[in-house]
Design an enzyme around this catalytic site. Structure first.
Site, short mmCIF file in Angstrom:
data_model
loop_
_atom_site.label_atom_id
_atom_site.label_comp_id
_atom_site.label_asym_id
_atom_site.label_seq_id
_atom_site.Cartn_x
_atom_site.Cartn_y
_atom_site.Cartn_z
CD GLU A 180 2.44 -10.28 -0.28
OE1 GLU A 180 2.43 -9.16 -0.82
OE2 GLU A 180 1.57 -10.64 0.54
CG HIS A 211 -0.86 -5.69 -4.30
ND1 HIS A 211 0.29 -5.55 -3.56
CD2 HIS A 211 -1.58 -6.68 -3.69
CE1 HIS A 211 0.28 -6.42 -2.55
NE2 HIS A 211 -0.84 -7.10 -2.60
CG HIS A 265 0.17 -11.68 -3.87
ND1 HIS A 265 -0.83 -12.41 -3.27
CD2 HIS A 265 0.28 -10.53 -3.14
CE1 HIS A 265 -1.32 -11.74 -2.25
NE2 HIS A 265 -0.67 -10.59 -2.14
CB SER A 266 2.96 -17.94 -5.13
OG SER A 266 3.10 -17.88 -6.54
CE1 TYR A 267 -3.37 -15.54 -0.44
CE2 TYR A 267 -2.80 -15.21 -2.76
CZ TYR A 267 -3.38 -14.76 -1.59
OH TYR A 267 -4.01 -13.53 -1.56
NE ARG A 310 -3.99 -2.04 2.26
CZ ARG A 310 -3.91 -3.37 2.31
NH1 ARG A 310 -2.73 -3.95 2.56
NH2 ARG A 310 -4.99 -4.11 2.13
CG ASP A 334 -1.76 -8.33 5.01
OD1 ASP A 334 -0.70 -8.52 4.35
OD2 ASP A 334 -2.78 -7.83 4.52
#
Length: 348
Positions: free
Chosen positions: A315, A105, A180-182, A80, A254
């Site tokens: 990230e 993003h 941004h892979s989970y 952000r 986060d």
């Protein structure tokens, strides 16, 4: 070793291509030229069973909106920026305010939502997909004509994915880029990530305010046990706690963690039941840990219903909103300078 490609769908009449890189051990990475999205990573468990360890969809239609940036490269600015506004070299810039009044993003037209040019490259020891994108001056409000290159590299004899980023702009601009892979090491999402064990070599994390922006305060890990991952701990205790910072972001993490560069940082993630491990090495100054606090919804990953904490993002990037915090590592890219960054994901 082989690179396969097939048409995955279409966006505005333009074909979307999926590339699949498979090494000599069966380790496999699949990705799209749309958003550089990683759709699947197959890696073995302790018994040699190959299963997928990143959240992703089987069809293009499911990626059409992708509100949670599954598998994508995000930029020009990951994270952000307060009110989407900043000043560089005396000039004020206004970006899209696409997340509760803040910029997030790269904006709705960021790198995650464009079709990149892609080239498949085979060498003696590696298979490579090289993505390139030209971001014109003013795109999403950012200054400078920016040329961006992303390379996904799979070695023939190692179960690892290396991601390299290169960029150059003709004007001074902001650049903060990540994938941004989970991840979920249980394999095919059999369990949430709450019992994964995570190690982050970080002495400080960034406190957030109600707008999910850093306050500027860097809190010592040793003073906040639930944010101290230096010696490894599971995620369940923190997620289940009533810690005000964890409640603030929706019941999980986060948060940006500044990496201890002197320790040659290696982030480690382990799932003891499957025996899988992930080691993340990066040249970036920070990592944002996101425990998928808001991904529950009316959709599924293959046959597994989406639910919060089904994956986690690591990230690797610069600090969010760094342009407003001079004591954070800078994300300013000067005109004609070359940006380079590398993150390696090693699966064990």
């Amino acid at each position: 070793m082989a690179i396969r490609q097939n048409t995955f769908g279409q966006k505005n009449g333009q074909d979307i291509t999926r590339y699949t890189l498979t090494n000599d051990k069966g380790f496999q990475v699949s990705c799209l030229d749309y958003g550089c999205i990683i759709t699947e990573i197959l890696t073995p468990d302790q018994n040699g069973l190959l299963e997928n360890v990143v959240l992703g969809f089987d069809t293009w239609e499911e990626y059409g909106s992708n509100p949670h940036y599954f598998g994508a490269v995000v930029g020009r600015f990951a994270g952000r920026i307060q009110e989407g506004a900043f000043t560089i070299e005396g000039t004020d810039y206004q970006l899209a305010r696409n997340s509760n009044g803040q910029h997030l993003h790269g904006g709705p037209g960021g790198f995650h939502s464009v079709v990149w040019k892609a080239e498949a490259i085979e060498t003696e020891n590696e298979s490579i997909i090289e993505f390139t994108h030209f971001s014109p001056d003013g795109e999403e409000g950012f200054p400078g004509n920016l040329t961006m290159t992303v390379r996904y590299v799979v070695k023939h004899d190692e179960n690892q994915l290396a991601i390299s980023y290169f960029a150059k702009s003709d004007k001074t601009t902001l650049l903060n880029i990540t994938n941004h892979s989970y991840f979920n090491l249980s394999g095919d999402f059999k369990r949430t990530i709450l019992d994964h064990q995570l190690t982050i070599p970080s002495n400080h994390y960034a406190e957030l305010n109600g707008d999910m922006l850093p306050t500027g305060n860097l809190i010592l890990a040793e003073e906040d046990r639930l944010f101290d991952f230096r010696n490894g701990s599971t995620l369940r205790e923190g997620v289940d706690s009533q810690h005000p910072q964890i409640k603030l972001v929706g019941g999980g993490y986060d948060h940006p963690f500044l990496l201890d560069k002197e320790a040659q940082p290696v982030i480690e993630l382990k799932d003891l039941e499957s025996g899988r491990g992930l080691r993340v090495e990066t040249t970036e100054p920070a990592v944002v840990l996101y425990t998928a606090n808001h991904i529950g919804g009316p959709y599924s990953f293959k046959s597994v219903a989406a639910q919060n904490q089904l994956g986690l993002c690591l990230e690797t990037q610069g600090m969010p909103d760094s342009v407003h915090h001079p004591h954070f590592p800078s994300a300013i890219l000067r005109a004609q300078e070359t940006f380079e960054s590398r993150t390696v994901y090693k699966f064990t």
